[in-house]
Scaffold this active site. Structure first.
Site, mmCIF file in Angstrom:
data_model
loop_
_atom_site.group_PDB
_atom_site.id
_atom_site.type_symbol
_atom_site.label_atom_id
_atom_site.label_comp_id
_atom_site.label_asym_id
_atom_site.label_seq_id
_atom_site.Cartn_x
_atom_site.Cartn_y
_atom_site.Cartn_z
ATOM 1 N N THR A 97 -13.205 -1.807 11.512
ATOM 2 C CA THR A 97 -14.224 -0.765 11.354
ATOM 3 C C THR A 97 -13.812 0.252 10.294
ATOM 4 O OG1 THR A 97 -13.276 0.722 13.001
ATOM 5 C CG2 THR A 97 -14.850 -0.930 13.797
ATOM 6 N N ARG A 98 -14.833 0.845 9.680
ATOM 7 C CA ARG A 98 -14.627 1.954 8.751
ATOM 8 C C ARG A 98 -15.767 2.942 8.977
ATOM 9 N NH1 ARG A 98 -10.749 -0.610 8.342
ATOM 10 N NH2 ARG A 98 -9.556 -1.260 6.514
ATOM 11 N N ASN B 277 -12.893 7.281 3.939
ATOM 12 C CA ASN B 277 -13.731 6.509 2.994
ATOM 13 C C ASN B 277 -14.961 7.263 2.530
ATOM 14 O OD1 ASN B 277 -12.245 4.260 2.875
ATOM 15 N ND2 ASN B 277 -13.620 2.948 4.078
ATOM 16 N N TYR C 256 0.756 4.285 -2.492
ATOM 17 C CA TYR C 256 -0.346 5.241 -2.296
ATOM 18 C C TYR C 256 -0.100 6.070 -1.036
ATOM 19 C CZ TYR C 256 -5.207 6.901 -1.878
ATOM 20 O OH TYR C 256 -6.337 7.680 -1.772
ATOM 21 N N ARG D 179 0.821 -1.220 0.000
ATOM 22 C CA ARG D 179 0.000 0.000 0.000
ATOM 23 C C ARG D 179 0.848 1.260 0.000
ATOM 24 N NH1 ARG D 179 -5.310 -1.646 2.632
ATOM 25 N NH2 ARG D 179 -5.839 0.536 2.676
ATOM 26 N N LYS E 283 1.075 9.965 -1.044
ATOM 27 C CA LYS E 283 0.215 11.036 -0.519
ATOM 28 C C LYS E 283 0.914 11.793 0.610
ATOM 29 C CE LYS E 283 -3.839 10.533 -2.705
ATOM 30 N NZ LYS E 283 -4.539 11.611 -3.417
ATOM 31 N N PHE F 69 -19.618 -4.749 -2.176
ATOM 32 C CA PHE F 69 -20.751 -5.378 -1.487
ATOM 33 C C PHE F 69 -22.034 -5.177 -2.291
ATOM 34 C CE2 PHE F 69 -19.135 -5.387 3.235
ATOM 35 C CZ PHE F 69 -18.071 -6.158 2.836
#
Ligand SMILES: NC(=O)c1ccc[n+]([C@@H]2O[C@H](COP(=O)([O-])OP(=O)(O)OC[C@H]3O[C@@H](n4cnc5c(N)ncnc54)[C@H](O)[C@@H]3O)[C@@H](O)[C@H]2O)c1
Length: 300
Positions: free
Chosen positions: A197-198, A161, A132, A129, A136, A178
């Site tokens: 969690t998000r 998100n 990215y 990752r 950034k 989803f």
């Protein structure tokens, strides 16, 4: 996000020059704007310099989903770093205000929860990752150095998100994944046990935050968190989507990928006090509009 921002800026009476190399975006998302006298489209890769006249720059260019940004990781870092240098150079030449779409990924897999802007993050510099996350982070460094060294007016948003209509159906982000799986009657794939969690922000709320940040006083540089602090586990999100789409999909569990953060929730106190901004749209209302969008493209 860029297409929604174009809609919003045109509605506000701006002349909009949209720059995209269509690496992860699609013309379909802005096709309704082509022909508008106040809208121009330029196919251009921001890793190369751009010579135009502008008074505000929103730098959103960067593949944002892991599938897209890991497909050509070198190009991802180039887009963030060379792209930032080119856009900052353009801002310097034209004396334009410049906004950077940074990300909650700069916090990595955080030890503090929720994340506030003063937290420096916990990022693996050599993982899959990193192209990215570190790209950034370096872009943020460049923004602040141009601000200190060349007095540029900068606005750095750390976006959490975000979801909504016009997401790419195959970009592997959790909300689109989803919904598409449920619409196709397939089982919903959860990586790990689903307890991570998000928080999910609907795109219209986020764009409101962008516009407010751009209009803020000169001394408001950010970084400023923009996102929805309502936290859900991935399992809960899967259950909500199944319930809203209907059908027989079930949740199935697979191995968690490397460096996947366990918790992600913004502290938006700064955005509340500085921009008088907080999300207004509830998860289910945003999902309803997003499901409607995917129904049209997935089931046609
Ligand atoms: N969606 C999210 O949840 C989220 C979260 C945090 C940060 N962000 C940031 O917000 C911005 C927009 O994200 P999005 O969700 O709309 O993603 P997206 O992939 O839909 O949009 C990114 C756009 O940038 C374009 N692009 C990529 N590389 C380019 C290049 N070199 N030159 C010109 N254009 C290029 C793509 O074609 C695409 O249209 C990105 O910078 C992303 O990192 C998004």
């Amino acid at each position: 996000m860029g297409s929604h921002l174009c809609d919003r800026l045109l509605k506000n009476g701006a002349d909009v020059l949209c720059v995209d190399n269509f690496y992860s975006g699609t013309r379909d998302n802005i096709i309704h704007l082509i022909g508008s006298p106040h809208f121009e489209l330029v196919r251009h890769d921001i890793t190369f310099p751009l010579y135009v006249e502008v008074d505000e720059i929103y730098n959103l260019a960067c593949p944002a989903s892991p599938i897209h940004y890991q497909w050509d990781p070198v190009q991802t870092t180039k887009t963030s770093v060379h792209g930032a240098i080119n856009m900052l150079g353009l801002a310097k030449r034209t004396k334009a205000k410049i906004f950077q779409a940074s990300t909650s990924e700069v916090y990595g897999d955080p030890e503090v929860h929720p994340q506030e802007e003063s937290y420096w993050g916990r990022v693996n510099p050599i993982g899959i990752r990193s192209c990215y996350d570190e790209g950034k982070r370096c872009a943020e460094t460049l923004f602040f150095d141009y601000h200190r060294q060349h007095n540029l007016e900068i606005k750095v948003a750390r976006i959490f998100n975000t979801f909504g209509p016009r997401m790419h159906p195959n970009d592997g982000r959790v909300v689109s994944n989803f919904i598409v799986q449920a619409l196709q009657g397939k089982n919903i794939t959860i990586y790990g046990d689903g307890s991570q969690t998000r928080s999910f922000c609907y795109v219209d709320d986020l764009i409101e935050g962008f516009v407010r940040l751009m209009a803020s006083k000169n001394d408001v540089t950010g970084p400023i968190n923009l996102g929805n602090p309502d936290e859900f586990t991935i399992k809960q999100l899967g259950e909500i989507v199944i319930q809203m789409v209907g059908g027989k999909s079930k949740l199935v569990f697979e191995t968690l990928p490397q460096d996947d953060p366990k918790q992600r929730k913004p502290d938006i106190s700064l955005a509340k006090t500085t921009l008088d901004w907080e999300p207004q749209i509830k998860l289910k209302d945003g999902l309803e509009k997003t499901i409607e969008h995917f129904r049209k493209i997935v089931l046609k």
